[in-house]
Design an enzyme around this catalytic site. Structure first.
Site, mmCIF file in Angstrom:
data_model
loop_
_atom_site.group_PDB
_atom_site.id
_atom_site.type_symbol
_atom_site.label_atom_id
_atom_site.label_comp_id
_atom_site.label_asym_id
_atom_site.label_seq_id
_atom_site.Cartn_x
_atom_site.Cartn_y
_atom_site.Cartn_z
ATOM 1 N N ASP A 1 0.956 -1.257 -0.056
ATOM 2 C CA ASP A 1 -0.078 0.015 -0.105
ATOM 3 C C ASP A 1 0.940 1.136 0.122
ATOM 4 O O ASP A 1 2.005 1.185 -0.087
ATOM 5 C CB ASP A 1 -0.934 0.076 1.170
ATOM 6 C CG ASP A 1 -2.189 1.063 1.100
ATOM 7 O OD1 ASP A 1 -2.424 1.504 -0.016
ATOM 8 O OD2 ASP A 1 -2.905 0.992 2.138
ATOM 9 N N ASP B 1 5.403 -6.060 7.372
ATOM 10 C CA ASP B 1 6.630 -5.893 6.981
ATOM 11 C C ASP B 1 7.583 -5.621 8.040
ATOM 12 O O ASP B 1 8.808 -5.350 7.883
ATOM 13 C CB ASP B 1 6.515 -4.791 5.889
ATOM 14 C CG ASP B 1 5.981 -3.604 6.562
ATOM 15 O OD1 ASP B 1 5.473 -3.454 7.617
ATOM 16 O OD2 ASP B 1 5.968 -2.423 5.667
ATOM 17 N N ASP B 2 7.056 -5.403 9.278
ATOM 18 C CA ASP B 2 8.122 -5.392 10.497
ATOM 19 C C ASP B 2 8.233 -6.414 11.208
ATOM 20 O O ASP B 2 8.618 -6.254 12.370
ATOM 21 C CB ASP B 2 7.864 -3.985 11.219
ATOM 22 C CG ASP B 2 6.165 -4.228 11.873
ATOM 23 O OD1 ASP B 2 5.710 -5.088 11.460
ATOM 24 O OD2 ASP B 2 5.918 -3.562 12.779
ATOM 25 N N ASP C 1 -8.079 -5.657 13.827
ATOM 26 C CA ASP C 1 -7.906 -6.769 14.722
ATOM 27 C C ASP C 1 -8.639 -6.847 16.049
ATOM 28 O O ASP C 1 -9.028 -7.905 16.735
ATOM 29 C CB ASP C 1 -6.227 -6.588 15.043
ATOM 30 C CG ASP C 1 -5.792 -5.148 15.740
ATOM 31 O OD1 ASP C 1 -6.539 -4.262 15.427
ATOM 32 O OD2 ASP C 1 -4.499 -5.097 16.133
ATOM 33 N N SER D 1 0.677 3.320 15.603
ATOM 34 C CA SER D 1 0.743 3.735 17.104
ATOM 35 C C SER D 1 1.834 4.533 17.407
ATOM 36 O O SER D 1 1.816 4.516 18.843
ATOM 37 C CB SER D 1 0.787 2.386 17.621
ATOM 38 O OG SER D 1 2.039 1.405 17.364
#
Length: 450
Positions: free
Chosen positions: A147, A215-216, A294, A325
């Protein structure tokens, strides 16, 4: 209807033909005018015969109509039964189709790894580990869904060539949000991206299951071994809806690193490296939320009493302080999660103990067979000889107070504690196994405990 018309016409033809024969007989019969009385008697007799035959023809026509109507009603009843059967069949998928589809999925099915990416060029760390530990490109194809349109990140992903597949979310526009949610725009975009990416995997590419990572995340050496081994259990147990690589209470001092093979059932949806089946996406996609996907997954309406499998020692860890966050959760908890560094041959192990009936019997016996302790006794490191102990909570406030005192995550989602199963949270405290548990007559989660 065609058959009915043909029967009526056939009856009419018989009637007309019979009367035509009578007229033909009268016209062609030789007559003796010398005997008028005899002729009169003959005509009267023929007329009487014709009248009798006419009545028989009428009876025949009535029978034709009666049986034709009966045949029509029977055909209508059969059509109605077929319609009801079709309607019943179309209504079944919501309850029986998913389990039947599960049974049709091979335990050796392809398990693509979907990497949800945005604007972190550090995705390289995630991809390097995935490719390093991946045992088979065919069994575990890697699909990076990006994205944000971030060029540097796109170049990093493209540098892997055909070792991975790179797909790009086409809609990069801002999302209209309520005024008080403007600061949460990122969460709305994440939910939109997840929906698009999972639809690509299950609708466009037609995969039957998928492992989702972000991706982290960095993965453990036995990441693929773990999912490969537990996947058949997900197929066989309708009481499960996901397999997760994450333990929310997985700080190094709170897990048994000497036993990384330990696995648990949990009622809390962990995320952060998780496997789902296509039938779950069929269920979730029509009602997918606009944001905070989530936490939405953790609501009773979605969970429906189902559980996930999670490890004692996490098979993923996050290195992404940067995110929506703003690093708050990362600094408090996430950066302390222990990543397993030992390869466990799960595919060579018997994991049947995780099936619900066997697991409930064994796990609950362990928990409620352990001596009950007060938090103060644990903090004072008293009676070490007792080994495993249980700390009992009875209210939301007592859970939060005890959890905070013992270093366990104290937040609840729809009444479910992180990593909890039937209200029980298992962890290590100063090297001792502790179960933070409700009373043994616990009857279920209270969604107001949030």
């Amino acid at each position: 209807m065609v058959k009915k018309i043909s029967l009526v016409l056939w009856g009419v033809v018989l009637f007309v033909a019979w009367n035509a024969l009578i007229l033909f007989f009268l016209w062609t019969r030789p007559q003796s005018f010398s005997d008028h009385s005899h002729l009169t008697e003959e005509v009267i007799r023929l007329a009487q015969d014709a009248e009798v035959e006419l009545e028989r023809q009428k009876d025949l026509l009535h029978q034709i109509y009666r049986y034709s109507a009966l045949w029509s009603r029977r055909k209508a009843d059969e059509a109605k039964k077929l319609h009801l059967s079709a309607a019943a069949a179309s209504a079944k998928p919501s309850t029986t189709a998913p389990s039947s589809r599960r049974s049709q999925i091979s335990p050796d099915a392809t398990l693509p790894v979907v990497v949800i990416a945005c604007d972190r060029s550090t995705v390289r760390r995630c991809l390097d580990k995935l490719l390093h530990y991946r045992p088979s490109k065919e069994r575990f194809p890697i699909i990076v869904s990006q994205d944000c349109g971030h060029e540097e990140t796109a170049r990093v992903i493209a540098s892997y060539g055909d070792a991975i597949m790179h797909i790009k979310q086409p809609n990069l526009s801002d999302i209209p949000v309520p005024t008080d949610h403007r600061k949460f725009q990122g969460y709305y975009k994440i939910a939109r991206h997840y929906r698009w990416a999972l639809s690509q995997v299950f609708r466009t590419f037609k995969y039957q299951a998928a492992i989702v990572v972000e991706d982290d995340l960095e993965v453990a050496p036995d990441f693929f071994e773990y999912f490969q081994a537990v996947f058949p259990l997900l197929l066989a147990d309708p009481g499960l809806w996901c397999i997760s690589a994450w333990n929310d209470n997985g700080k190094e001092q709170m897990v048994d690193v000497a036993h990384p093979e330990l696995l648990y059932r949990t009622d809390f949806f962990p995320g952060l490296g998780w496997l789902l089946l296509s039938d779950l996406w069929d269920e979730l996609e029509p009602k997918w939320p606009k944001a905070f996907w989530d936490d939405w997954m953790r609501q009773p309406e979605q969970r429906q009493g189902r559980s996930c499998i999670r490890p004692e020692v996490s098979r993923t860890m996050t290195f992404g302080r940067k995110g929506v966050s703003h690093g708050q959760f990362f600094d408090q908890y996430l950066k302390f999660i222990k990543l397993n560094d030992r390869f466990v041959p799960f595919t060579q192990m018997d994991l049947s103990y995780l099936k619900k009936e066997e697991y409930d019997r064994s796990f609950l016996a362990q928990v409620y067979g352990a001596p009950e302790f007060r938090v103060e006794e644990l903090q004072g490191n008293q009676r070490r000889e007792l080994g495993t102990v249980r700390v009992q909570y009875t209210t939301r406030d007592s859970f939060k107070a005890f959890a905070k005192a013992l270093g366990v995550m104290d937040d609840l989602k729809s009444g479910v504690p992180r990593a909890g199963y039937q209200g029980i949270v298992s962890f290590l405290y100063r090297g001792r196994r502790v179960y933070l548990a409700p009373p043994s007559d616990w009857t279920g989660y209270d969604p107001s405990w949030s």
